[in-house]
Structures are given as C-alpha cells and as structure tokens.
Design a protein around this motif. Sequence first.
Motif, mmCIF file in Angstrom:
data_model
loop_
_atom_site.group_PDB
_atom_site.id
_atom_site.type_symbol
_atom_site.label_atom_id
_atom_site.label_comp_id
_atom_site.label_asym_id
_atom_site.label_seq_id
_atom_site.Cartn_x
_atom_site.Cartn_y
_atom_site.Cartn_z
ATOM 1 N N THR A 288 -0.614 9.025 -4.450
ATOM 2 C CA THR A 288 -1.562 8.566 -5.472
ATOM 3 C C THR A 288 -2.940 8.399 -4.836
ATOM 4 O O THR A 288 -3.963 8.737 -5.420
ATOM 5 C CB THR A 288 -1.117 7.217 -6.067
ATOM 6 O OG1 THR A 288 0.218 7.344 -6.525
ATOM 7 C CG2 THR A 288 -2.010 6.805 -7.214
ATOM 8 N N GLY A 289 -2.952 7.865 -3.652
ATOM 9 C CA GLY A 289 -4.201 7.704 -2.903
ATOM 10 C C GLY A 289 -4.219 8.626 -1.686
ATOM 11 O O GLY A 289 -3.199 9.228 -1.333
ATOM 12 N N SER B 208 -12.714 9.087 -6.935
ATOM 13 C CA SER B 208 -13.701 8.799 -7.978
ATOM 14 C C SER B 208 -15.089 9.140 -7.441
ATOM 15 O O SER B 208 -15.343 9.095 -6.230
ATOM 16 C CB SER B 208 -13.644 7.319 -8.345
ATOM 17 O OG SER B 208 -13.970 6.528 -7.214
ATOM 18 N N CYS C 260 0.825 -1.219 0.000
ATOM 19 C CA CYS C 260 0.000 0.000 0.000
ATOM 20 C C CYS C 260 0.856 1.264 0.000
ATOM 21 O O CYS C 260 0.434 2.309 -0.499
ATOM 22 C CB CYS C 260 -0.900 0.042 1.229
ATOM 23 S SG CYS C 260 -1.521 -1.555 1.794
ATOM 24 N N MET D 184 -8.950 2.819 -7.450
ATOM 25 C CA MET D 184 -7.761 2.307 -6.756
ATOM 26 C C MET D 184 -7.189 1.161 -7.600
ATOM 27 O O MET D 184 -7.821 0.125 -7.755
ATOM 28 C CB MET D 184 -8.123 1.808 -5.365
ATOM 29 C CG MET D 184 -6.950 1.177 -4.660
ATOM 30 S SD MET D 184 -7.094 1.204 -2.863
ATOM 31 C CE MET D 184 -7.267 -0.528 -2.490
ATOM 32 N N LEU E 165 -2.860 -7.204 8.079
ATOM 33 C CA LEU E 165 -2.816 -5.829 7.596
ATOM 34 C C LEU E 165 -3.799 -4.952 8.368
ATOM 35 O O LEU E 165 -3.473 -3.834 8.775
ATOM 36 C CB LEU E 165 -3.127 -5.800 6.099
ATOM 37 C CG LEU E 165 -3.075 -4.433 5.427
ATOM 38 C CD1 LEU E 165 -1.716 -3.781 5.616
ATOM 39 C CD2 LEU E 165 -3.392 -4.565 3.939
ATOM 40 N N LEU F 187 -16.492 6.124 -5.471
ATOM 41 C CA LEU F 187 -16.150 5.949 -4.047
ATOM 42 C C LEU F 187 -16.891 6.964 -3.181
ATOM 43 O O LEU F 187 -17.427 6.623 -2.123
ATOM 44 C CB LEU F 187 -14.635 6.054 -3.838
ATOM 45 C CG LEU F 187 -14.174 5.667 -2.430
ATOM 46 C CD1 LEU F 187 -14.449 4.205 -2.137
ATOM 47 C CD2 LEU F 187 -12.686 5.954 -2.233
ATOM 48 N N LYS G 117 -15.963 8.418 6.576
ATOM 49 C CA LYS G 117 -16.733 8.109 5.367
ATOM 50 C C LYS G 117 -15.790 7.884 4.196
ATOM 51 O O LYS G 117 -14.790 8.589 4.055
ATOM 52 C CB LYS G 117 -17.654 9.276 5.021
ATOM 53 C CG LYS G 117 -19.040 9.154 5.642
ATOM 54 C CD LYS G 117 -19.937 10.294 5.191
ATOM 55 C CE LYS G 117 -20.105 10.331 3.667
ATOM 56 N NZ LYS G 117 -20.704 11.609 3.214
ATOM 57 N N ALA G 118 -16.122 6.918 3.341
ATOM 58 C CA ALA G 118 -15.320 6.703 2.127
ATOM 59 C C ALA G 118 -15.334 7.986 1.302
ATOM 60 O O ALA G 118 -16.372 8.631 1.152
ATOM 61 C CB ALA G 118 -15.898 5.551 1.325
HETATM 62 C C1 HEC Z 1 -1.395 2.027 -6.955
HETATM 63 C C2 HEC Z 1 -1.926 2.849 -5.906
HETATM 64 C C3 HEC Z 1 -2.675 2.220 -4.738
HETATM 65 C C4 HEC Z 1 -2.349 1.104 -4.027
HETATM 66 C C5 HEC Z 1 -1.197 0.139 -4.256
HETATM 67 C C6 HEC Z 1 -3.304 1.018 -2.968
HETATM 68 N N1 HEC Z 1 -4.192 2.045 -3.048
HETATM 69 FE FE1 HEC Z 1 -5.741 2.399 -1.768
HETATM 70 N N2 HEC Z 1 -6.365 3.921 -2.955
HETATM 71 C C7 HEC Z 1 -5.721 4.377 -4.077
HETATM 72 C C8 HEC Z 1 -6.528 5.399 -4.721
HETATM 73 C C9 HEC Z 1 -6.191 6.159 -5.978
HETATM 74 C C10 HEC Z 1 -7.691 5.516 -3.941
HETATM 75 C C11 HEC Z 1 -8.906 6.388 -4.230
HETATM 76 C C12 HEC Z 1 -9.836 5.524 -5.098
HETATM 77 C C13 HEC Z 1 -11.079 6.202 -5.593
HETATM 78 O O1 HEC Z 1 -11.320 7.371 -5.261
HETATM 79 O O2 HEC Z 1 -11.833 5.543 -6.329
HETATM 80 C C14 HEC Z 1 -7.542 4.580 -2.821
HETATM 81 C C15 HEC Z 1 -8.467 4.438 -1.787
HETATM 82 C C16 HEC Z 1 -8.270 3.670 -0.671
HETATM 83 C C17 HEC Z 1 -9.120 3.653 0.490
HETATM 84 C C18 HEC Z 1 -10.338 4.514 0.716
HETATM 85 C C19 HEC Z 1 -9.858 5.766 1.443
HETATM 86 C C20 HEC Z 1 -10.890 6.814 1.701
HETATM 87 O O3 HEC Z 1 -10.490 7.920 2.130
HETATM 88 O O4 HEC Z 1 -12.093 6.578 1.506
HETATM 89 C C21 HEC Z 1 -8.573 2.769 1.382
HETATM 90 C C22 HEC Z 1 -9.100 2.417 2.742
HETATM 91 C C23 HEC Z 1 -7.385 2.222 0.763
HETATM 92 N N3 HEC Z 1 -7.246 2.791 -0.466
HETATM 93 C C24 HEC Z 1 -6.568 1.301 1.369
HETATM 94 C C25 HEC Z 1 -5.501 0.673 0.716
HETATM 95 C C26 HEC Z 1 -4.683 -0.353 1.295
HETATM 96 C C27 HEC Z 1 -4.816 -0.856 2.718
HETATM 97 C C28 HEC Z 1 -3.799 -0.739 0.337
HETATM 98 C C29 HEC Z 1 -2.764 -1.859 0.420
HETATM 99 C C30 HEC Z 1 -3.266 -3.175 0.629
HETATM 100 C C31 HEC Z 1 -4.029 0.084 -0.823
HETATM 101 N N4 HEC Z 1 -5.059 0.925 -0.559
HETATM 102 C C32 HEC Z 1 -3.291 0.023 -1.988
HETATM 103 C C33 HEC Z 1 -4.495 3.957 -4.542
HETATM 104 C C34 HEC Z 1 -3.842 2.811 -4.117
#
Ligand code: HEC
Length: 235
Positions: A48-49, A70, A35, A101, A115, A73, A59-60
């Motif tokens: 990136t995230g 997005s 992550c 994501m 995790l 989400l 809240k998501a």
């Molecule tokens: C390559 C990049 C990438 C990786 C690797 C990744 N994420 Fe994400 N994640 C994102 C992005 C971009 C978003 C926003 C997605 C959207 O808005 O649709 C996101 C959204 C999320 C959210 C929602 C957060 C919110 O504020 O609502 C969570 C929880 C999350 N990720 C957890 C994880 C975890 C835990 C891992 C590892 C197992 C992981 N992500 C791996 C890019 C990534």
Amino acid sequence: MSKFGILVLLAIAFLSPALAEQGNAARGRKDFKACAPCHSLEPGRNMTGPSLADLWGRKAGGVLSFDRYSDALKASGIVWNDDTLDQWLTDPQNVVPGNEMPFDGIKDVGARADLLAFLKEATKPGAAPARTAQSQMKGMSGMMDGGGHDPNLKSLEPARQVKTITYCRDTYRVTTADGKMRAFWERNLRFMTDTSKDGPEKNAPAIMPAGMMGDRAAIIFAEPEEIGRFIEPHC
Ligand code: HEC
C-alpha cells in the motif's frame, strides 16, 4: 510566529535529534507491526505504501518504483532524517497536509523513539530484510487483508491453486487443484491481480483466505485480462 510556536519548535529541535538513539530497537520492532501491513523493509517491495528500505537521507516521495505517491508528499521538499521522521510519525497530516498515508500518528514519544531506533537499523542499505515483524502479523489477520509478507503465489499447495471458477445467480464456485469445490456468495469473493515476481503464473490464479470467518476469499490473477476470461457463467 507566536512565542509558543517558537518554543514548540525549539523543543522539537532540542529533543528530536537524539530520539532515534534513545529508543529501544527491540521494542521498536514490535511497534513496526503498525506499519508492516503497508510497508516492507525490503528494497523494491512496494505495498500500500512505498518500501522503507534506505529511508534515511532520501527525499520524500523518492521511491521511483512506487506509483501511488500523493502530489502533496512529492512536493513537500522533505528529506527523511531523525527529525522529519519523528514529526511525520507524530502527526502525518499536520506535517504534509493532503498526504495519503492512512495513519493517525503515534502520540507517545517513547514509542516513536523505539520505532525510529528500529527503523534506522532495519532500513540501512544491506540490512537483512526484517520479515519477522511482518510474518508475525500474518497468522493474525488473514494475509489478504493487506497484511505482511505474502507468500510467492507460484509455489502453492494444490488447495490454493484455482482450476475453474463458475458463476451462477449470486454464487461463485471455485474448484482447486486438490479436486475440492467451494461455493462463495458473490460479495464474499474478491478478485485481485499481482503482477510482481511473487504473483501467480499466467492462467493459474491462487485462492487465499480473507478475513477471520472463513467465508471470504480472494482470488489473485497474474493480470487483469484473465479475470473475465476465467469466470464461466454456468449453473
Ligand atoms: C494503511 C497503510 C499505511 C500504514 C499503516 C502506514 N503507512 Fe506509511 N505510507 C503509506 C502510504 C500510502 C504512503 C504514501 C503517502 C503519500 O504519498 O501521500 C506512506 C508513506 C510513508 C513514508 C514516506 C515514504 C517516502 O518514500 O517518502 C514513511 C516514512 C512512512 N510512510 C512510514 C510509516 C511508518 C513508520 C508507519 C508505521 C508507524 C507507517 N508508515 C504506517 C501507507 C501506510
């Protein structure tokens, strides 16, 4: 809903609440490497995230400083807790179709429990920002592949401080503050910006290695307007 569907839901409801408690947070810290290229645990540090700080109960799509959620989400109505996070991490596209994501999910229930156990602690308000998992990554991947916690670009050694960039035919020549000049094929040099507090000073871009082979680099400017201004066509 089919009987099977109900059974699956029951099984999820029955198994998940305890999942974060069952997990091993020390192992989970290592799993977080999957992550860390995209998520920081530090409040307000979006990559990136979004930052995952203070995740439980939020809240998501709820981090106001993150501009790239997005619609899917944001409209999901999810509140993050043991259950919803376990489902999200199993198969993000199934839970929120159309989310952005780029991650396939973790199918191993034990790895998810680990995790979640780690995240539950590390995302608590006031938890020390767990930079360890992130900095461990850095040596591996070359930090500009999006990896880990990037250094503050205002305090770099002279070899990383860009003085001039010239462009001739298919070649950029980059001179740094230590007096060295390096030539790059134009497709091997990337231009980026970092407007955050860790970004470079104005008119003092930084050069960072990118990729494993040593033939690629990224130049990071304080703001987009600098990019064109800095590059001097000159043979
Ligand atoms: C390559 C990049 C990438 C990786 C690797 C990744 N994420 Fe994400 N994640 C994102 C992005 C971009 C978003 C926003 C997605 C959207 O808005 O649709 C996101 C959204 C999320 C959210 C929602 C957060 C919110 O504020 O609502 C969570 C929880 C999350 N990720 C957890 C994880 C975890 C835990 C891992 C590892 C197992 C992981 N992500 C791996 C890019 C990534």
